[in-house]
Design a protein around this motif. Structure first.
Motif, short mmCIF file in Angstrom:
data_model
loop_
_atom_site.label_atom_id
_atom_site.label_comp_id
_atom_site.label_asym_id
_atom_site.label_seq_id
_atom_site.Cartn_x
_atom_site.Cartn_y
_atom_site.Cartn_z
N VAL A 148 87.86 64.91 73.42
CA VAL A 148 88.60 65.30 74.62
C VAL A 148 89.89 66.03 74.25
N GLY A 149 90.57 65.60 73.19
CA GLY A 149 91.79 66.27 72.76
C GLY A 149 91.53 67.71 72.38
N VAL A 150 90.46 67.96 71.65
CA VAL A 150 90.09 69.32 71.26
C VAL A 150 89.79 70.15 72.49
N PHE A 151 89.04 69.60 73.42
CA PHE A 151 88.70 70.30 74.65
C PHE A 151 89.97 70.68 75.43
N LEU A 152 90.87 69.73 75.60
CA LEU A 152 92.10 69.99 76.35
C LEU A 152 92.98 71.04 75.66
N MET A 153 93.06 71.00 74.34
CA MET A 153 93.87 71.99 73.62
C MET A 153 93.25 73.39 73.69
N ALA A 154 91.93 73.48 73.68
CA ALA A 154 91.28 74.78 73.82
C ALA A 154 91.55 75.36 75.21
N VAL A 155 91.42 74.53 76.24
CA VAL A 155 91.70 74.99 77.59
C VAL A 155 93.18 75.37 77.73
N ALA A 156 94.07 74.57 77.17
CA ALA A 156 95.50 74.87 77.24
C ALA A 156 95.84 76.17 76.53
N GLY A 157 95.25 76.42 75.37
CA GLY A 157 95.49 77.66 74.65
C GLY A 157 95.01 78.88 75.42
N HIS A 158 93.80 78.78 75.98
CA HIS A 158 93.29 79.89 76.81
C HIS A 158 94.16 80.08 78.05
N THR A 159 94.60 78.99 78.66
CA THR A 159 95.41 79.07 79.88
C THR A 159 96.76 79.73 79.62
N LEU A 160 97.48 79.25 78.60
CA LEU A 160 98.78 79.83 78.29
C LEU A 160 98.64 81.29 77.84
N GLY A 161 97.62 81.58 77.05
CA GLY A 161 97.39 82.96 76.63
C GLY A 161 97.12 83.88 77.81
N PHE A 162 96.32 83.43 78.76
CA PHE A 162 96.06 84.25 79.94
C PHE A 162 97.31 84.40 80.79
N LEU A 163 98.08 83.31 80.94
CA LEU A 163 99.30 83.38 81.73
C LEU A 163 100.25 84.42 81.16
N LEU A 164 100.43 84.42 79.84
CA LEU A 164 101.38 85.33 79.21
C LEU A 164 100.86 86.76 79.09
N PHE A 165 99.57 86.93 78.82
CA PHE A 165 99.06 88.27 78.52
C PHE A 165 98.14 88.85 79.58
N GLY A 166 97.48 88.02 80.38
CA GLY A 166 96.50 88.53 81.33
C GLY A 166 96.93 88.52 82.77
N SER A 167 97.84 87.64 83.13
CA SER A 167 98.25 87.56 84.54
C SER A 167 99.34 88.59 84.82
N THR A 168 99.63 88.79 86.08
CA THR A 168 100.66 89.74 86.47
C THR A 168 102.05 89.11 86.50
N MET A 169 102.17 87.84 86.14
CA MET A 169 103.45 87.15 86.22
C MET A 169 104.55 87.82 85.40
N PHE A 170 104.22 88.28 84.20
CA PHE A 170 105.23 88.84 83.32
C PHE A 170 105.12 90.35 83.16
N LYS A 171 104.37 90.99 84.02
CA LYS A 171 104.23 92.44 83.97
C LYS A 171 105.42 93.07 84.70
N LYS A 172 105.87 94.23 84.22
CA LYS A 172 106.99 94.92 84.84
C LYS A 172 106.62 95.40 86.24
N ASN A 173 105.44 95.97 86.37
CA ASN A 173 104.96 96.44 87.66
C ASN A 173 103.94 95.42 88.16
N THR A 174 104.28 94.66 89.21
CA THR A 174 103.39 93.61 89.68
C THR A 174 102.16 94.16 90.37
N GLU A 175 102.18 95.43 90.72
CA GLU A 175 101.00 96.02 91.35
C GLU A 175 100.09 96.54 90.24
N VAL A 176 98.96 95.92 90.07
CA VAL A 176 98.02 96.32 89.04
C VAL A 176 97.03 97.30 89.66
#
Length: 159
Positions: free
Chosen positions: A117-145
């Motif tokens: 379960v620990g491995v599963f949770l860390m994999a999900v957390a890594g994918h989630t944080l990576g998507f939040l920082l690099f894939g979502s529009t939260m940190f993009k300069k232009n929020t309109e994609v």
């Protein structure tokens, strides 16, 4: 006459009532979990790793998190190939980056197959944080994609 049924001299797997499966190999019983379980006594990616030490298990969890994070970074990076590069060099770099991303994604998948379960949770957390920082529009300069905007040097994962 050989009666090992292609298992290289290993006896067939036995199923127990606690969700583990074992294989007899040269007189030793190897246990393999077949259901999710908690605990630091896991075997992740390599035989005997991380062992039974808590700090090694913690290190393994950090490694899984970093691998999942890197998969997301590679999936959403759009600055690795310079504008004006030749098609051949850009294509070779894209292919190399794709191979690295797929290899890392498969390592994460194999680690999750440890059913810890620990491995599963860390994999999900890594994918989630990576998507939040690099894939979502939260940190993009232009929020309109824009739909035609290139968001990655690599094609999307289609696993």
């Amino acid at each position: 006459m050989n009666h090992d049924h292609g298992m290289g001299g290993m006896a067939p797997a036995t199923q127990s009532t606690n969700g583990t499966s074992g294989m007899h190999h040269h007189g030793m019983m190897m246990m393999m979990h077949m259901t999710f379980f908690w605990g630091k006594n896991a075997e992740i990616l390599f035989p005997g790793w991380p062992g039974s030490r808590a700090w090694m298990y913690g290190l393994a969890l950090i490694l899984i998190f970093v691998l999942a994070f890197l998969v997301e970074w590679l999936s959403h990076s759009n600055h690795l190939i310079k504008r004006g590069s030749s098609n051949v060099s850009a294509g070779l770099l894209q292919t190399f980056l794709h191979a690295i991303r797929v290899a890392l994604a498969y390592l994460v998948m194999l680690a999750v197959m440890s059913f810890n379960v620990g491995v599963f949770l860390m994999a999900v957390a890594g994918h989630t944080l990576g998507f939040l920082l690099f894939g979502s529009t939260m940190f993009k300069k232009n929020t309109e994609v824009l739909s035609y905007e290139k968001t990655s040097d690599l094609p999307p994962m289609s696993c």
